[in-house]
Design an enzyme around this catalytic site. Sequence first.
Site, PDB file in Angstrom:
ATOM      1  N   THR A  29      22.904 -79.938  21.090  1.00 34.71           N
ATOM      2  CA  THR A  29      21.624 -80.641  21.026  1.00 34.71           C
ATOM      3  C   THR A  29      21.819 -81.966  20.313  1.00 34.71           C
ATOM      4  OG1 THR A  29      20.339 -78.618  21.096  1.00 34.71           O
ATOM      5  CG2 THR A  29      19.320 -80.489  19.968  1.00 34.71           C
ATOM      6  N   HIS A 178      21.033 -69.265  27.432  1.00 37.68           N
ATOM      7  CA  HIS A 178      21.172 -69.329  25.963  1.00 37.68           C
ATOM      8  C   HIS A 178      20.492 -68.103  25.349  1.00 37.68           C
ATOM      9  CE1 HIS A 178      21.617 -70.777  22.020  1.00 37.68           C
ATOM     10  NE2 HIS A 178      21.037 -71.956  22.097  1.00 37.68           N
ATOM     11  N   ASN A 181      21.887 -67.753  18.716  1.00 36.37           N
ATOM     12  CA  ASN A 181      21.354 -68.627  17.652  1.00 36.37           C
ATOM     13  C   ASN A 181      19.869 -68.499  17.326  1.00 36.37           C
ATOM     14  OD1 ASN A 181      23.951 -69.529  17.490  1.00 36.37           O
ATOM     15  ND2 ASN A 181      23.612 -71.463  18.546  1.00 36.37           N
ATOM     16  N   TYR A 183      17.115 -67.985  19.159  1.00 33.07           N
ATOM     17  CA  TYR A 183      16.041 -68.452  20.047  1.00 33.07           C
ATOM     18  C   TYR A 183      15.444 -67.257  20.813  1.00 33.07           C
ATOM     19  CZ  TYR A 183      17.695 -72.855  18.343  1.00 33.07           C
ATOM     20  OH  TYR A 183      18.047 -73.869  17.488  1.00 33.07           O
ATOM     21  N   ASN A 238      18.734 -69.380  12.058  1.00 31.03           N
ATOM     22  CA  ASN A 238      17.320 -69.136  12.379  1.00 31.03           C
ATOM     23  C   ASN A 238      16.860 -67.754  11.910  1.00 31.03           C
ATOM     24  OD1 ASN A 238      16.607 -71.639  13.480  1.00 31.03           O
ATOM     25  ND2 ASN A 238      17.425 -71.101  15.487  1.00 31.03           N
TER      26      ASN A 238
HETATM   27  C1  FNR Z   1      25.197 -77.054  18.146  1.00 36.50           C
HETATM   28  N1  FNR Z   1      25.299 -75.772  18.721  1.00 36.50           N
HETATM   29  C2  FNR Z   1      24.519 -75.443  19.811  1.00 36.50           C
HETATM   30  N2  FNR Z   1      24.647 -74.216  20.431  1.00 36.50           N
HETATM   31  C3  FNR Z   1      23.970 -73.921  21.550  1.00 36.50           C
HETATM   32  O1  FNR Z   1      24.143 -72.830  22.093  1.00 36.50           O
HETATM   33  N3  FNR Z   1      23.100 -74.846  22.090  1.00 36.50           N
HETATM   34  C4  FNR Z   1      22.871 -76.059  21.532  1.00 36.50           C
HETATM   35  O2  FNR Z   1      22.114 -76.874  22.070  1.00 36.50           O
HETATM   36  C5  FNR Z   1      23.582 -76.370  20.327  1.00 36.50           C
HETATM   37  N4  FNR Z   1      23.400 -77.561  19.684  1.00 36.50           N
HETATM   38  C6  FNR Z   1      24.233 -77.945  18.645  1.00 36.50           C
HETATM   39  C7  FNR Z   1      24.141 -79.253  18.119  1.00 36.50           C
HETATM   40  C8  FNR Z   1      25.036 -79.657  17.135  1.00 36.50           C
HETATM   41  C9  FNR Z   1      24.960 -81.080  16.648  1.00 36.50           C
HETATM   42  C10 FNR Z   1      26.004 -78.763  16.637  1.00 36.50           C
HETATM   43  C11 FNR Z   1      26.993 -79.199  15.589  1.00 36.50           C
HETATM   44  C12 FNR Z   1      26.066 -77.482  17.126  1.00 36.50           C
HETATM   45  C13 FNR Z   1      26.422 -74.890  18.360  1.00 36.50           C
HETATM   46  C14 FNR Z   1      27.708 -75.340  19.076  1.00 36.50           C
HETATM   47  O3  FNR Z   1      27.608 -75.096  20.474  1.00 36.50           O
HETATM   48  C15 FNR Z   1      28.968 -74.614  18.538  1.00 36.50           C
HETATM   49  O4  FNR Z   1      28.821 -73.229  18.713  1.00 36.50           O
HETATM   50  C16 FNR Z   1      29.181 -74.924  17.061  1.00 36.50           C
HETATM   51  O5  FNR Z   1      29.150 -76.330  16.835  1.00 36.50           O
HETATM   52  C17 FNR Z   1      30.520 -74.392  16.569  1.00 36.50           C
HETATM   53  O6  FNR Z   1      31.583 -75.021  17.243  1.00 36.50           O
HETATM   54  P1  FNR Z   1      32.484 -76.166  16.512  1.00 36.50           P
HETATM   55  O7  FNR Z   1      31.592 -77.331  16.219  1.00 36.50           O
HETATM   56  O8  FNR Z   1      33.022 -75.545  15.257  1.00 36.50           O
HETATM   57  O9  FNR Z   1      33.551 -76.488  17.508  1.00 36.50           O
END
Ligand code: FNR
Length: 368
Positions: A29, A178, A181, A183, A238
């Site tokens: 996001t 999704h 997390n 939701y 969350n």
């Molecule tokens: C996320 N993550 C996330 N997960 C998801 O399922 N949908 C989303 O839209 C988002 N948005 C999001 C935004 C930002 C800025 C971050 C940092 C993370 C979680 C992401 O997909 C991932 O699981 C985590 O960032 C962990 O992976 P990394 O960053 O350690 O490689």
Amino acid sequence: MTATEKNVLSPVQVGPYSLPNRLVMAPLTRNRAEAGNVPGKMNVTYYTQRAGAGLIITEASQIAPEGLGYPQTPGIYSSEQVEGWRLVTEAVHSHGGRIFIQLWHVGRISHPDLQPEGALPVAPSAIAPEGEASTYSGPKPYVTPRALEIDEIPGIVELYRSAAQNAIAAGFDGVEIHSANGYLLDQFLQDNANHRQDAYGGSIENRSRLLLEVVEAVTSVWGADRVGVRLSPGGTFNGMNDSNPKALFTYVVNALNRFGLAYLHLVEPRAYEGVAEEKAKLNTAYFRSIFQGTIVSAGGYNRELADAAIARGDADLIAFGRWYISNPDLAERFALNVPLNPYDRSTFYGGDEKGYIDYPTLQLQTAS
Ligand code: FNR
């Protein structure tokens, strides 16, 4: 590493797609959609820059206005949004990439300020999460959501179905549901958010029912081999918790086996703060013996950990989140074994081009 050992740069088949590498751009996001929650030009550039990933999964995209939980996230329910996404998918395809869209309903992780006509957000039960919602006028405490009536649930499944149909019109290669997390779908799964006493609450089977109905609907639109599901069995984000997470997620993953999905996408427990010991065990390695298909693993990976997970056979592909934000050419950097750009957290959520489409590629760095 032996010459025959697989690593993140080895090719792999996902559903009908032959991917040049096992790097997935994680759903992220970024709160940079245009008015009407429509993807714009800047979003086209951002995804195109990252077309070298084996697979891009878009930022979570709401399936309906009620599914919105944050400012400026894109949707996939209006014709303008479909047109906006079509420009993204065409550009990614013309650069040789593949892109799935993540389908999202936030449930209670919203606020009347973000809802049509200022309504209460909907959820399995009228239980407010702790913390604050991100509204257009800054953070505001979460409100107690309205519990969905049982006769409204088929309508929720239909929202997923029509969003899946829109995703075809927008030119995507597939969709990711999704269910992670905290939701809506995760709120139904975990019993600290779901106190229902009908067919969608109580037993593990009942709490899993909505997710499985959504998977059924979306796979009927796309064919299962173009549909992924994301779960966070070790997640605490969350405010999520469950009285028996091992039994719950073991059941869910077993139940997903019957569909023949493109992949199961798991977030590692280490990606979350304050994970209890029981949830910490629910990692990708644990689910490997349960899920009979392709596994994408995410959460806290670097090159070394990614290669090791693939070589051990725990996962087939590895999703990178933060490193993909700051390294549009991550695959190339791994191939050449060169240092990664650091990421700037202050520009993760919202803003302009800075921290979004201005991270340098190797080509740019060499030229300057
Ligand atoms: C996320 N993550 C996330 N997960 C998801 O399922 N949908 C989303 O839209 C988002 N948005 C999001 C935004 C930002 C800025 C971050 C940092 C993370 C979680 C992401 O997909 C991932 O699981 C985590 O960032 C962990 O992976 P990394 O960053 O350690 O490689």
